[in-house]
Design an enzyme around this catalytic site. Sequence first.
Site, PDB file in Angstrom:
ATOM      1  N   HIS B 327       0.836  -1.195   0.000  1.00 19.96           N
ATOM      2  CA  HIS B 327       0.000   0.000   0.000  1.00 19.96           C
ATOM      3  C   HIS B 327       0.866   1.238   0.000  1.00 19.96           C
ATOM      4  O   HIS B 327       2.070   1.196   0.250  1.00 19.96           O
ATOM      5  CB  HIS B 327      -0.992  -0.009   1.162  1.00 19.96           C
ATOM      6  N   GLU B 375      -5.145   1.299   2.416  1.00 19.38           N
ATOM      7  CA  GLU B 375      -4.972   0.073   3.194  1.00 19.38           C
ATOM      8  C   GLU B 375      -5.238   0.311   4.655  1.00 19.38           C
ATOM      9  O   GLU B 375      -5.820  -0.525   5.352  1.00 19.38           O
ATOM     10  CB  GLU B 375      -3.553  -0.487   2.998  1.00 19.38           C
ATOM     11  N   HIS B 504       2.256   3.882  13.476  1.00 19.79           N
ATOM     12  CA  HIS B 504       1.008   4.649  13.311  1.00 19.79           C
ATOM     13  C   HIS B 504       0.996   5.981  14.073  1.00 19.79           C
ATOM     14  O   HIS B 504      -0.068   6.532  14.342  1.00 19.79           O
ATOM     15  CB  HIS B 504      -0.216   3.805  13.686  1.00 19.79           C
TER      16      HIS B 504
END
EC number: 3.4.11.-
Lengths: 699, 699
Positions: B327, B375, B504
């Site tokens: 992705h 994604e 993240h």
Amino acid sequence: MQWTKVLGLGLGAAALLGLGIILGHFAIPKKANSPAPQDLDLEILETVMEQLDAHRIRENLRELSREPHLASSPRDEDLVQLLLQRWKDPESGLDSAEASTYEVLLSFPSQEQPNVVDIVGPTGGIIHSCHRTEENVTGEQGGPDVVQPYAAYAPSGTPQAVNAAKHGIAGVLVYTDPADINDGLSSPDETFPNSWYLPPSGVERGSYYEYFGDPLTPYLPAVPSSFRVDLANVSGFPPIPTQPIGFQDARDLLCNLNGTLAPATWQGALGCHYRLGPGFRADGDFPADSQVNVSVYNRLELRNSSNVLGIIRGAVEPDRYVLYGNHRDSWVHGAVDPSSGTAILLELSRVLGTLLKKGTWRPRRSIVFASWGAEEFGLIGSTEFTEEFFNKLQERTVAYINVDISVFANATLRVQGTPPVQSVVFSATKEIRSPGPGDLSIYDNWIRYFNRSSPVYGLVPSLGSLGAGSDYAPFIHFLGISSMDIAYTYDRSKTSARIYPTYHTAFDTFDYVDKFLDPGFSSHQAVARTAGSVILRLSDSFFLPLKVSDYSETLRSFLQAAQQDLGALLEQHSISLGPLVTAVEKFEAEAAALGQRISTLQKGSPDPLQVRMLNDQLMLLERTFLNPRAFPEERYYSHVLWAPRTGSVVTFPGLSNACSRARDTASGSEAWAEVQRQLSIVVTALEGAAATLRPVADL
Amino acid sequence: MQWTKVLGLGLGAAALLGLGIILGHFAIPKKANSPAPQDLDLEILETVMEQLDAHRIRENLRELSREPHLASSPRDEDLVQLLLQRWKDPESGLDSAEASTYEVLLSFPSQEQPNVVDIVGPTGGIIHSCHRTEENVTGEQGGPDVVQPYAAYAPSGTPQAVNAAKHGIAGVLVYTDPADINDGLSSPDETFPNSWYLPPSGVERGSYYEYFGDPLTPYLPAVPSSFRVDLANVSGFPPIPTQPIGFQDARDLLCNLNGTLAPATWQGALGCHYRLGPGFRADGDFPADSQVNVSVYNRLELRNSSNVLGIIRGAVEPDRYVLYGNHRDSWVHGAVDPSSGTAILLELSRVLGTLLKKGTWRPRRSIVFASWGAEEFGLIGSTEFTEEFFNKLQERTVAYINVDISVFANATLRVQGTPPVQSVVFSATKEIRSPGPGDLSIYDNWIRYFNRSSPVYGLVPSLGSLGAGSDYAPFIHFLGISSMDIAYTYDRSKTSARIYPTYHTAFDTFDYVDKFLDPGFSSHQAVARTAGSVILRLSDSFFLPLKVSDYSETLRSFLQAAQQDLGALLEQHSISLGPLVTAVEKFEAEAAALGQRISTLQKGSPDPLQVRMLNDQLMLLERTFLNPRAFPEERYYSHVLWAPRTGSVVTFPGLSNACSRARDTASGSEAWAEVQRQLSIVVTALEGAAATLRPVADL
């Protein structure tokens, strides 16, 4: 598969299903010992056409129909052995042959307690009884192996009424009216053995199971170890006792009924005015307050049913299968249904097997012959076979050819099939002489009876579409394999019989075929030649003779029907057919372009791998129309173009059905959401199909 | 994809999903202009290995991670253009490249109304606020393009409570405990930019959608015309407001909670005893009757998200695709996730593209490079791609290779994949030098970290199995394509971090990779070489290097687990594992026999069509394990061996799950019927798989 007239007796209506089945397993091929031709060999084709022998087909039929061979009966098993013996014959057999057996749920009448239909007088005494068996007209309608007429899978029970409760239907009687089956004739001197028409005592047996495949093992092969649904959870069986009777008995009941006149379209040829009840006429044969008692004692039984499979191993592409099949089981002698097909199956395998054993010929691709078991109960053998070998068959099968009843009548060819098979059937039939007077090809004779105006080809014979009337159903609907069903059939100007009149009765015998249906067996020979030519073309042609661009016409006609008959309605609900138009156009363009590429390649000297890749595109196109999530309620039906259509508009079935359900609901209802979902499912399938037709490296 | 500790606040627990996505369309290939090798060319392989350049990967990463590129953001679209430019480069590009766009439902925090977590005093005033953004430690954590931490697809709402109702959970706060992510460390001088550990303000974003693919178009491609589910009918979104916070804020909340001590396994490294509430400690920082207010203002938005697809057309078998993808979208800068993978994707395509453009090489089969969109929101781009081209991909794809996060850490290779890919990964990694000290191959280094004792091979590196953590999920679970995911990862003796600590967060930046994860980029280079070698072996080898017999070990181990851990229970309920034993044995025998036939053929000089047929058996084996009707409740999961397993016994998932549900019910319950059904589904799949491995003319 047709509806018959139904005699209401506090009762209702039911469908008469004409189904049936068989399977086999597989064996180890021998080494290639024959030349491997690059392409269809016209000399071999000619040899096969010549050697398919009407007399041998007749003798096959005589043997196959000598005794009743109900699914799983001893005679059915004898025929398994007969097939194995033929297919293992050292002079004329195949590379290998094997029987494989499933344990399936069948339904039979009780031998101890026959099903009965009686008229019971006011005091409870029986004052009239319907016949329990057909009249022994030719000596073949008697004996223990002739199964009593019954409605397979109808539950037992003993309802008694005469239209007593309009909405409390307790049982069903089914009969076939002479108006529908006998062109109105009904007296013994006008019926078999004096003509092809059904004698007054004839009763049409049938399966009343709603789906197909073994009822206890949906989506699983019915091998002994497979999970079986609890009987209480089986769906698709008739809810109430049901029994078929002959029109002789139907006349006794129907012509004595009281009440208002039945609608004109319900009137038949029994020689009286049909009334709806309730009760009997005061001036009739029975006391007015008599009742009809229907006692059904059918039993469900787990039985072993076999398929027989024989294979000719392909010389070059053994992993490409041309499948040819028919069921073996009958209701009684089944000379027409299915032995007229099996007689051809045996003759075809003999002729091809002989060439094979002589070393004269071996096909490019593998040919698989199948004799299915228990078709009459619901396509059981073929369905179990597809469940057991789902992936293998789906990956490798070029096409499935079904010849069940090979000769309904001797007027013309009739073919049902998906569009890609049209061209190979046309090619085959243009080269075979039609039986009967004149010097027409089968094709030229065919076009006189069934034709349509094709935007591409002009006037051509018209192929019917495939329902679920025989063993092609699991192949096309569940596996997405291009399929066809081939037969000779009626001149509709000469008869309006729903089907050949002795269908599923004890009068469907060898003499019936020999005297009335096809004396001389030239129609049988014509079907054998047609099927043989189609098999050879599919198995031997370097380029697969599947013309995928012929799907364009179908899609265009479905699209036009949607636009004309649903367009306004859809617009009203803010649903656009635009994406569908685009998808159809894309398919048309890609199919045409692929056709061009094939033409170009055919002019050169393409290498086998190039042709294989192209053939894969042709073979697999039909798979792209499958969506196992499209119709969750329709068992086995995954083909988004040929699933059952209940809506009246002849277009994509999911769209047609959804619109028919949504029509009277408000915009924004779940029913309209389903219309949109179905539209997207079709668009996605067509876009996906078009994508598989593009040059393969374009993704 | 891991669970994090959850701070209950009248609240509950939720999963932190680490997902992400990208798609493209296709173009017209040019004429073949290069030699078509018969088999893998070791010189070409060597050249590719040499030319894969760590420095160029580093520069790719710098550019890719220069700015935040959240799915569908302007920078995400810029990267689409960057990919197209690279893949269309006349010197080093592919045959063709194209972007394709889907309209998908994403979820974002509101820019006008940021999500907030406050402590509200007894009088209603805010007495403490959690941070709304991460601390701008390196200058890259500020600015409008850094999306505020949020839980994508969590609904808006403003619940306020402190464990007020044990069973009336109104909202969820999620945080990552230093014990789980930082090896216990939590002070700023111990965390990034001073180490690779997560700073106290770091917050892990993620998607909280339960399924994958665009939420509005299950099983349909999210093209504009597709039917979309009404938002009210979407399932899989979290039911209550949810918000992630940093451990700094979590400490303020958690260390002030009152109530009983949480279980030992719930205790972490925040420096206090974790309690379960309700309410705050009387001697803490807040009044005891304070409450926590969580205000979530996430918005659902239909956005355009693109995949980019680039293709190298196969010279000999262009209709066989080796798919390689990652992705493109990140949560913030996403240097590790996903740009470390995309940096390799670009380097691989450059090296192969250069050979292609020079005319030095063209693969036997087609190679497809994919940069998936969205994604992180739930594998959206890859899933929509598989929905749009389902049949085409399923028929033609040899394998799918995924490299998402390419380097978690620099200790060892880690591969997840289905058994048939094991051998090609082993072959590749034995020939590539491992980064780091010593002269080990990647294989020899790998085996030191992850190994198992194989009954067939002895000690070998152990492959993990594929869950649904990245874009391989739709390929393996929905399409049944042999898949793998490749990365470099941790030395577990050195860290117990659940995943690399800045995962993240806004601290996942180029410098983070360059300084801490992989200085010198040698691990990136190792992954690029591994993936490159695997791609070449799959696309160029005459015989496909997929070893289907390696499935036998998996089946045998599943079988043994079933026998050992479920055998007695099943026997108690009269369910036999006999048919499963037979099926596994049959698979083993057929797979071994096929291996023998391959060996024999390899010694001769087989013609390309023969090898193609064999390769089709290898390629399509994985498909035979698909059954779209096996798990109707599990969206997209059709693979009967790798569907999600909730039961504790590591065996066939359907069996494990069904047993786990049936365990406490009586024999004859529906739950036990489901056990039998699941057993039959597996047996049918294995028998069907074995049937496809037999010599092809054996049916």
